[in-house]
Design a protein around this motif. Structure first.
Motif, PDB file in Angstrom:
ATOM      1  N   TYR A 151       8.536  47.170 -49.413  1.00 37.59           N
ATOM      2  CA  TYR A 151       8.691  45.997 -49.476  1.00 37.59           C
ATOM      3  C   TYR A 151       9.693  45.534 -48.416  1.00 37.59           C
ATOM      4  O   TYR A 151      10.690  46.310 -48.063  1.00 37.59           O
ATOM      5  N   ALA A 153       7.270  40.627 -58.581  1.00 37.18           N
ATOM      6  CA  ALA A 153       6.570  41.879 -58.244  1.00 37.18           C
ATOM      7  C   ALA A 153       7.395  42.889 -58.608  1.00 37.18           C
ATOM      8  O   ALA A 153       8.769  42.821 -58.501  1.00 37.18           O
ATOM      9  N   TYR A 193       3.791  44.002 -61.665  1.00 35.64           N
ATOM     10  CA  TYR A 193       4.373  43.056 -61.536  1.00 35.64           C
ATOM     11  C   TYR A 193       4.803  42.443 -63.059  1.00 35.64           C
ATOM     12  O   TYR A 193       4.559  43.091 -63.994  1.00 35.64           O
ATOM     13  N   THR A 235      -3.952  39.698 -46.116  1.00 30.48           N
ATOM     14  CA  THR A 235      -3.362  38.965 -47.213  1.00 30.48           C
ATOM     15  C   THR A 235      -4.017  39.315 -48.616  1.00 30.48           C
ATOM     16  O   THR A 235      -5.241  39.461 -48.542  1.00 30.48           O
ATOM     17  N   LEU A 279      -1.238  46.244 -58.096  1.00 26.73           N
ATOM     18  CA  LEU A 279       0.281  45.483 -57.854  1.00 26.73           C
ATOM     19  C   LEU A 279       0.918  45.653 -59.309  1.00 26.73           C
ATOM     20  O   LEU A 279       0.428  45.410 -60.275  1.00 26.73           O
ATOM     21  N   GLU A 285       1.136  34.604 -51.780  1.00 28.74           N
ATOM     22  CA  GLU A 285       0.258  35.682 -51.587  1.00 28.74           C
ATOM     23  C   GLU A 285       1.244  36.827 -51.166  1.00 28.74           C
ATOM     24  O   GLU A 285       2.241  36.692 -50.620  1.00 28.74           O
ATOM     25  N   ILE A 286       0.428  38.041 -51.260  1.00 35.09           N
ATOM     26  CA  ILE A 286       0.912  39.246 -50.548  1.00 35.09           C
ATOM     27  C   ILE A 286       0.551  39.241 -49.278  1.00 35.09           C
ATOM     28  O   ILE A 286      -0.571  39.034 -48.770  1.00 35.09           O
ATOM     29  N   LEU A 310      -2.328  36.845 -55.386  1.00 31.88           N
ATOM     30  CA  LEU A 310      -1.437  37.098 -56.395  1.00 31.88           C
ATOM     31  C   LEU A 310      -2.528  36.837 -57.873  1.00 31.88           C
ATOM     32  O   LEU A 310      -3.332  35.945 -57.963  1.00 31.88           O
ATOM     33  N   LEU A 326       3.872  47.770 -55.117  1.00 29.15           N
ATOM     34  CA  LEU A 326       2.665  47.450 -54.693  1.00 29.15           C
ATOM     35  C   LEU A 326       2.157  49.037 -54.070  1.00 29.15           C
ATOM     36  O   LEU A 326       2.786  49.550 -53.183  1.00 29.15           O
ATOM     37  N   TRP A 359       4.696  45.317 -46.846  1.00 28.80           N
ATOM     38  CA  TRP A 359       4.318  44.230 -47.366  1.00 28.80           C
ATOM     39  C   TRP A 359       5.448  43.253 -47.830  1.00 28.80           C
ATOM     40  O   TRP A 359       6.745  43.494 -47.932  1.00 28.80           O
ATOM     41  N   THR A 360       5.118  42.013 -47.948  1.00 35.46           N
ATOM     42  CA  THR A 360       6.061  41.116 -48.413  1.00 35.46           C
ATOM     43  C   THR A 360       5.290  40.010 -49.213  1.00 35.46           C
ATOM     44  O   THR A 360       4.122  39.740 -49.588  1.00 35.46           O
ATOM     45  N   LEU A 361       6.111  38.935 -49.898  1.00 32.05           N
ATOM     46  CA  LEU A 361       5.647  37.680 -50.604  1.00 32.05           C
ATOM     47  C   LEU A 361       5.550  36.642 -49.831  1.00 32.05           C
ATOM     48  O   LEU A 361       7.009  36.278 -49.232  1.00 32.05           O
TER      49      LEU A 361
END
Length: 208
Positions: free
Chosen positions: A86, A70, A127, A60, A125, A110-111, A63, A73, A104-106
């Protein structure tokens, strides 16, 4: 009057309203305008990149404090950087084996990576920044480039507080107009950048 800082914006708000008794509310009007701007504006000057370090075993990433949404990444590698793909949280693959993450995801603010890092790793990142002026953060790129958006947005929020329907309509229209002009100017700059990038390729015989 120059409007380039939080205090100057609050002073201009009082001048336009011709009221000296609203200083304590000026921050509220600006914050309400920013809430709408954060929902509607997507300008190039709002984009940023942040470096995020992860220790071995971590999956993790925190952010940035001004994170809104986002754009991508990347994992920093010796030869450059590799983009991670993503996935929505419900579709994120999961592995407990350490390695170089590919997805990855949100989730939960958090990532989240699909696997823990096998070694200490650096990420970047891309964003969109959340707009939030304050005494501690008295300026930002949107205020610098489009002070009218901020001024008319704050005035449009102040007018209902003053129960002035005519003023509400006038300043809301000017706020919406200023945002539309900012979006159009941003789109025009993006189009010009594409032309400048593509023109040399066309000159060398690349298909247009």
């Amino acid at each position: 009057m120059t409007i380039s800082t939080y205090d100057e914006l609050k002073a201009a708000l009082g001048d336009w309203l011709e009221r000296g008794d609203l200083a304590a509310r000026a921050g509220d009007f600006i914050a309400l305008a920013e809430a709408r701007m954060n929902r509607q504006l997507r300008l190039a000057v709002m984009e940023a990149e942040a470096e995020i370090a992860a220790a071995a075993g971590e999956r993790t990433l925190a952010l940035p404090a001004d994170f809104r949404e986002a754009r991508g990444l990347w994992r920093v590698e010796p030869g450059g950087r590799a983009q991670l793909r993503y996935r929505p949280a419900s579709l994120l693959p999961h592995s407990d084996e350490g390695g170089a993450a590919e997805f990855w995801t949100l989730q939960g603010g958090e990532i989240v990576l699909e696997r823990p890092c096998a070694a200490a790793s650096d990420f970047r990142l891309g964003y969109v920044r959340r707009l939030s002026l304050s005494a501690a953060a008295p300026s930002n790129a949107v205020l610098a480039a489009h002070p009218d958006v901020y001024l008319f947005g704050a005035l449009a929020e102040a007018a209902p507080y003053l129960r002035d329907g005519e003023m509400t309509g006038q300043f809301t229209a000017r706020f919406e107009g200023a945002m539309a002009e900012a979006k159009a100017a941003d789109a025009a700059r993006h189009g010009l950048a594409r032309l400048r990038t593509e023109a040399p390729l066309a000159a060398e015989g690349w298909p247009c």
